[in-house]
Write a protein that holds these residues in place. Structure first.
Motif, PDB file in Angstrom:
ATOM      1  N   GLN A 234       0.813  -1.207   0.000  1.00 12.42           N
ATOM      2  CA  GLN A 234       0.000   0.000   0.000  1.00 12.42           C
ATOM      3  C   GLN A 234       0.855   1.269   0.000  1.00 12.42           C
ATOM      4  O   GLN A 234       0.824   2.031  -0.964  1.00 12.42           O
ATOM      5  N   ARG A 235       1.604   1.469   1.084  1.00 13.13           N
ATOM      6  CA  ARG A 235       2.336   2.728   1.192  1.00 13.13           C
ATOM      7  C   ARG A 235       3.610   2.521   1.991  1.00 13.13           C
ATOM      8  O   ARG A 235       3.684   1.626   2.835  1.00 13.13           O
ATOM      9  N   MET A 262       9.727   4.484  -9.496  1.00  6.18           N
ATOM     10  CA  MET A 262       8.691   3.651 -10.118  1.00  6.18           C
ATOM     11  C   MET A 262       9.174   2.221 -10.278  1.00  6.18           C
ATOM     12  O   MET A 262       8.396   1.272 -10.114  1.00  6.18           O
ATOM     13  N   ALA A 265       8.759   0.735  -6.883  1.00  4.71           N
ATOM     14  CA  ALA A 265       7.334   0.586  -6.573  1.00  4.71           C
ATOM     15  C   ALA A 265       6.709  -0.575  -7.341  1.00  4.71           C
ATOM     16  O   ALA A 265       5.897  -1.333  -6.790  1.00  4.71           O
ATOM     17  N   GLY A 270       3.248  -2.095  -6.731  1.00  2.00           N
ATOM     18  CA  GLY A 270       2.577  -0.809  -6.874  1.00  2.00           C
ATOM     19  C   GLY A 270       2.512  -0.006  -5.589  1.00  2.00           C
ATOM     20  O   GLY A 270       1.705   0.923  -5.470  1.00  2.00           O
ATOM     21  N   GLU A 271       3.361  -0.316  -4.632  1.00  6.48           N
ATOM     22  CA  GLU A 271       3.381   0.387  -3.340  1.00  6.48           C
ATOM     23  C   GLU A 271       3.695   1.879  -3.569  1.00  6.48           C
ATOM     24  O   GLU A 271       4.618   2.226  -4.301  1.00  6.48           O
ATOM     25  N   ARG A 272       2.929   2.757  -2.921  1.00  5.69           N
ATOM     26  CA  ARG A 272       3.190   4.190  -3.016  1.00  5.69           C
ATOM     27  C   ARG A 272       4.303   4.556  -2.038  1.00  5.69           C
ATOM     28  O   ARG A 272       4.210   4.267  -0.849  1.00  5.69           O
ATOM     29  N   ASP A 274       6.780   7.385  -0.260  1.00  5.44           N
ATOM     30  CA  ASP A 274       7.112   8.775   0.068  1.00  5.44           C
ATOM     31  C   ASP A 274       8.604   8.843   0.382  1.00  5.44           C
ATOM     32  O   ASP A 274       9.081   8.141   1.296  1.00  5.44           O
TER      33      ASP A 274
END
Length: 493
Positions: A234-235, A262, A265, A270-272, A274
């Motif tokens: 997820q993140r 990217m 990710a 597809g992990e977001r 930061d």
């Protein structure tokens, strides 16, 4: 037969790329098994094959034991009997007697095959363990062979199988046979069962290693990753720092048009991610970690390792994140417990804390409210600060003269002394007895923890049930039971 033995050893060793000594060992075990079957008793047999000629000898073996420990007469001999043969023998030594060797052709083909296969597998496994045990923490890549109940099995090359257990896989990740997959090597299984290598795709270190692969400035020493926190799939947040003032650490990790971040990710399903700028100032680091939420004010409590972050009401949901995700990841990344408040809540909390300080000063220093408020406004929050701060800081307060400063410092030190005496009296009342301290399983720290819960003597501890002790002190059931039984020993002496 000796030539046949050498032929078997050489052919299997070359075919399986296994050391000849392993095959010799397997054949010795098979011959020993065949020899044992020729005897009615369950004897112990050793077979020794000459590595050069292929000829072999067989021996019956007895282990020397104490007379009262003799349990297997066919395999063991008492020390008294052993001394009749050799007075120098000791407990644990062995006595051997040569036996007639069975023919190599009498070994069951199936038995020999099973023993050799087992030895070859053990040798192959040992080679893989030696190859990978120093590579824990590296990223490995391979082809997915199968997926069973959430566990992913990967061929990482040379016939070596790795597993990504369900608890180390990224939740809800769609993985199919034939996919190429990466994972962080976290364990090398030395047992003779199951896959040898265990990989993780959830570990924050996996993301760090992926960034090291994608961002050459990290391996070159220009950039440093200070930490990472993930909600797998997820993140995630990752803290970076540049040792070169000319190099933008966030830009370097993002890459041209986001290519580097990217790539990482995509590998993480597809992990977001930061990317956060690390700062040695905890307050600034937390402000960076809470992005994209905008922080209005921040209050650091180093003693409790907590930080109160105030945001505008419109920013509250963004600061907290869905299900508390943003603030939780920021806490993990920075190592601080972060409390998110609205600006209004922060003001109310600050006011309540200020009033508590004012009340404490009024009571313990015996001063009026106006003077107590003035001390709080000047930043004083404890008696210790007033007692030991440099006199010049107190004299700098408008309206304070030397007499007032000396009076306040004197009252503060008297109040601290009173607190210390009360604390020592309390400790003395809760002091554990010597018989409790004398228990082998009780160190000083545990003894004082028990005393604080009212368990001050050995009999106090002995009277407890296991579940009662577990409710008082954080320990598992076996440890609690063992501790209580030790405390009760003197009852049965």
């Amino acid at each position: 037969m000796s030539k046949e033995i050498l032929y078997v050893v050489d052919s299997v060793s070359n075919e399986k790329d296994v050391d000849r000594s392993v095959i010799f060992g397997a054949l010795e075990a098979a011959l020993a098994m065949a020899t044992r079957k020729d005897h009615d008793e369950d004897i112990d047999v050793r077979v020794a094959i000459n590595r050069d000629t292929g000829e072999y000898d067989s021996f019956r073996v007895w282990t020397v034991v104490e007379a009262d420990e003799l349990e297997e007469p066919a395999r063991e001999i008492t020390l008294e009997e052993a001394h009749k043969t050799d007075p120098n023998l000791q407990i644990g030594d062995t006595i051997e007697e040569e036996l007639e060797s069975v023919s190599f052709g009498r070994i069951s083909a199936q038995t020999a095959k099973q023993v050799i296969i087992q030895k070859v597998r053990e040798a192959e496994r040992a080679k893989v363990v030696d190859m990978y045990e120093d590579r824990i923490g590296e990223v490995l890549s391979g082809i997915v062979k199968r997926v069973e109940r959430g566990h992913v099995f990967i061929d990482v090359g040379a016939g070596v199988e790795a597993i990504v257990p369900r608890e180390h896989a990224i939740p809800r990740e769609n993985i199919k046979n034939g996919d190429r997959l990466k994972g962080l090597l976290i364990e090398v299984n030395t047992l003779n069962r199951g896959p040898i290598l265990t990989l993780s795709r959830r570990d924050p270190k996996f993301m760090i290693e992926l960034f090291k692969i994608e961002v050459p400035e990290i391996s070159q020493g220009f950039l440093e990753i200070k930490g990472a926190a993930r909600d797998p799939g997820q993140r995630a947040k990752i803290a970076v720092f540049s040792h070169d003032k000319k190099l933008d650490p966030i830009g370097a990790c993002v890459g041209m048009r986001g290519s580097r971040v990217m790539s990482v990710a995509n590998e993480l399903g597809g992990e977001r991610i930061d990317i956060v700028l690390w700062d040695e100032n905890p307050a600034q680091f937390i402000i960076n970690a809470m992005a994209p939420a905008e922080i209005e004010s921040i209050v650091v409590d180093e003693e409790k390792n907590t930080i109160d972050v105030a945001v505008d009401e419109s920013q509250l949901s963004q600061a907290i994140g869905r299900g508390g995700q943003n603030v939780r990841l920021a806490s993990e990344l920075t190592g601080w417990e972060i409390n998110v408040l609205t600006t209004g809540e922060a003001e109310e909390k600050n006011e309540a804390e200020a009033m508590a300080y004012v009340k404490e000063f009024e009571e313990k220093l015996d001063v009026d409210e106006d003077l107590a408020v003035l001390l709080v406004q000047e930043g004083f929050t404890s008696i210790e600060e007033i007692a030991y701060v440099d006199r010049s800081e107190l004299l700098a307060i408008d309206g304070f003269d030397e007499d007032l400063v000396d009076e306040l410092r004197g009252r503060s030190r008297d109040a601290l002394l009173t607190q210390l005496i009360a604390k020592e009296e309390q400790l003395e009342d809760n002091k554990p007895s010597q018989d409790l301290l004398d228990l082998a399983l009780v160190d000083d720290k545990l003894a004082y923890r028990l005393a604080d819960k009212g368990i001050r003597t050995r009999d106090d501890l002995a009277d407890l049930a296991t579940d009662e002790l577990m409710a008082l002190i954080d320990m598992d059931e076996s440890a609690a039971s063992e501790l209580i039984m030790q405390a009760r020993e003197h009852w049965f002496e």
